[in-house]
Design an enzyme around this catalytic site. Structure first.
Site, PDB file in Angstrom:
ATOM      1  N   CYS B  87       0.763  -1.295  -0.062  1.00 32.68           N
ATOM      2  CA  CYS B  87       0.133  -0.019   0.055  1.00 32.68           C
ATOM      3  C   CYS B  87       1.057   1.280  -0.058  1.00 32.68           C
ATOM      4  O   CYS B  87       1.453   1.550  -0.856  1.00 32.68           O
ATOM      5  CB  CYS B  87      -0.944   0.090   1.241  1.00 32.68           C
ATOM      6  SG  CYS B  87      -2.358   1.236   1.009  1.00 32.68           S
ATOM      7  N   HIS B 196      -3.281  -5.652   1.414  1.00 26.68           N
ATOM      8  CA  HIS B 196      -2.706  -6.053   2.514  1.00 26.68           C
ATOM      9  C   HIS B 196      -2.510  -7.515   3.098  1.00 26.68           C
ATOM     10  O   HIS B 196      -3.466  -7.876   3.728  1.00 26.68           O
ATOM     11  CB  HIS B 196      -3.250  -5.218   3.796  1.00 26.68           C
ATOM     12  CG  HIS B 196      -3.109  -3.552   3.468  1.00 26.68           C
ATOM     13  ND1 HIS B 196      -2.315  -3.051   4.315  1.00 26.68           N
ATOM     14  CD2 HIS B 196      -3.762  -2.646   2.732  1.00 26.68           C
ATOM     15  CE1 HIS B 196      -2.320  -1.628   3.720  1.00 26.68           C
ATOM     16  NE2 HIS B 196      -3.303  -1.641   3.086  1.00 26.68           N
ATOM     17  N   GLU B 198      -0.653  -8.549   5.261  1.00 26.65           N
ATOM     18  CA  GLU B 198      -0.259  -8.594   6.847  1.00 26.65           C
ATOM     19  C   GLU B 198      -1.631  -8.607   7.621  1.00 26.65           C
ATOM     20  O   GLU B 198      -1.669  -8.916   8.862  1.00 26.65           O
ATOM     21  CB  GLU B 198       0.601  -7.464   7.126  1.00 26.65           C
ATOM     22  CG  GLU B 198      -0.240  -6.039   7.425  1.00 26.65           C
ATOM     23  CD  GLU B 198      -0.322  -5.423   5.933  1.00 26.65           C
ATOM     24  OE1 GLU B 198      -0.275  -6.103   5.044  1.00 26.65           O
ATOM     25  OE2 GLU B 198      -0.593  -4.179   5.960  1.00 26.65           O
TER      26      GLU B 198
END
Lengths: 89, 228
Positions: B87, B196, B198
Site C-alpha cells: 500500500c 494488505h 499482513e
C-alpha cells in the site's frame, strides 16, 4: 535584502486520468456553468528565497522540482521566477 | 536462527505492527526499523508497511522516499535484498523508482475498504514463490490512492516479463490499469502490492490466512539464497 519568488506549477500529464478534475467539472455543471469541456486540477508551490538566486540555486530548484515537487512518471512541472530584486527587471 | 525481516516505521505508518506480526506468524524474526535510522540492523529483508507516511503530504510516499533509512533500503534492494512495499509502501517504492509507474487517486474518488480477491500471476518473485501458479486469494484492500498507472510501453514490458505479480479479480476496486494489484522489479526481489497480506495471516482477524504466503515466500527465498 534580496528576495526571489519562484512559482512551480505541477499538473498531471494529459494522458493521466484526473478523477478530482472530473468531479470538479461535474460540480461546475451542476452549479450552472454550461459548456465546461474539461477540468484538470494541479498544484502550485510559491517559494520565497532569501539572497541571490544564482545559477547553482536555480539548478537545485529545477532538480527538486522534478524529484520532489513533481513525480515525472505522472506529472509535468513549470517553474518561473516572478520577482527577483537582484534582476531588477 | 530465523531470518530477520525489518519493518520500517515512518511518521504516519499504520500497519507496521501487523506486518511484524505477519513476519512472526510466517516464522521469521521481525526487526523494528525507524525512518530516521541510518542502518538496517543487519536485516535480511525489509517491509515498507501501509499507512500515511508524512500524512500523504505532497504525494503519497513522496517525502518518505527521502527518509534517511530509504537510502539504505535502496542500496540493499539494488544488491538483491528482498523488499516488499504494501500500500503506502508500494507508493514509496514507486516514488523511489525502484518500481516503475505510480499510484494515483482511485478513479471513483472514494476510499475503499473491502476483502479483495486476487490472482497470483508470478510465483518466481522473492515474495510470491510459495504460491501455486494462478492461485486465487482473498486479502483486505484499503486505499484512497491505489490506482496503478504507467505508460503503455511500461505496462507491456511488465506483462511481457511476467512482472505483474497479482491482479484484481471480479472487480477493479480503484481503476488500476490492466487490473494490476502488484508488480515486481526485473530481479524479482522488490515487490509492491496495494492490498494488505499482513491483515490476512490469522483466522481470528483476517478474511483468510492467504497473506502469510507472501512472508513465508521471503523466508523461502532467503533460505534458497543461503544455499546458493
Amino acid at each position: 535584502m534580496l528576495v526571489a519568488r519562484v512559482i512551480v506549477d505541477v499538473m498531471l500529464k494529459p494522458e493521466i486520468l484526473d478523477p478530482q478534475g472530473r468531479a470538479v467539472q461535474g460540480a461546475l455543471g451542476r452549479l450552472g456553468l454550461s459548456g465546461v469541456t474539461d477540468v484538470r486540477q494541479g498544484k502550485q508551490f510559491v517559494i520565497d528565497i532569501d539572497g541571490e538566486l544564482d545559477d547553482a540555486r536555480r539548478a537545485k530548484l529545477e532538480q527538486l522540482a522534478s524529484e520532489l515537487l513533481s513525480n515525472p512518471v505522472i506529472e509535468d512541472y513549470r517553474m518561473s521566477v516572478v520577482s527577483d530584486d537582484e534582476a531588477g527587471a | 536462527m530465523s531470518a530477520r525481516i525489518g519493518i520500517v516505521t515512518f511518521p504516519g505508518s499504520l500497519d507496521d505492527a501487523d506486518a511484524a506480526r505477519a513476519v512472526s506468524v510466517a516464522g521469521g524474526t521481525p526487526v523494528a526499523l525507524w525512518h530516521g535510522d541510518d542502518d538496517l540492523k543487519k536485516v535480511d529483508a525489509v517491509v515498507l508497511p501501509g499507512g500515511f507516511s508524512y500524512g500523504d503530504y505532497l504525494r503519497c510516499g513522496a517525502i518518505a522516499r527521502f527518509a534517511p533509512v530509504m537510502a539504505q533500503v535502496i542500496e540493499a534492494a539494488d544488491g538483491g535484498m528482498p523488499v516488499l512495499g504494501i500500500c503506502n509502501g508500494f507508493q514509496i517504492l514507486c516514488e523511489t523508482h525502484l518500481l516503475p509507474g505510480a499510484l494515483t487517486r482511485n478513479d471513483h474518488l472514494h476510499f475503499i475498504c473491502r476483502d479483495q480477491k486476487l490472482r497470483i500471476e508470478n510465483t518466481s518473485s522473492d515474495w510470491t514463490r510459495d504460491f501455486a501458479p494462478g492461485q486465487e486469494i482473498v486479502i483486505p484492500l484499503k486505499n484512497g490512492e491505489g490506482g496503478y498507472v504507467a505508460d503503455e510501453t511500461t505496462l507491456d514490458r511488465l506483462e511481457g516479463e511476467g512482472r505483474v505479480i497479482a491482479r484484481y479479480l471480479d472487480v477493479n476496486p480503484n481503476g488500476s490499469y490492466r487490473d494490476i494489484a502488484g508488480i515486481c522489479n526485473e530481479r524479482g526481489n522488490v515487490v509492491g502490492l496495494m492490498p494488505h497480506p499482513e491483515h490476512a495471516v490469522e483466522d481470528l482477524t483476517g478474511p483468510s490466512t492467504d497473506g502469510v504466503f507472501f512472508f513465508a515466500s521471503a523466508l523461502t527465498s532467503l533460505l534458497a539464497g543461503a544455499d546458493r
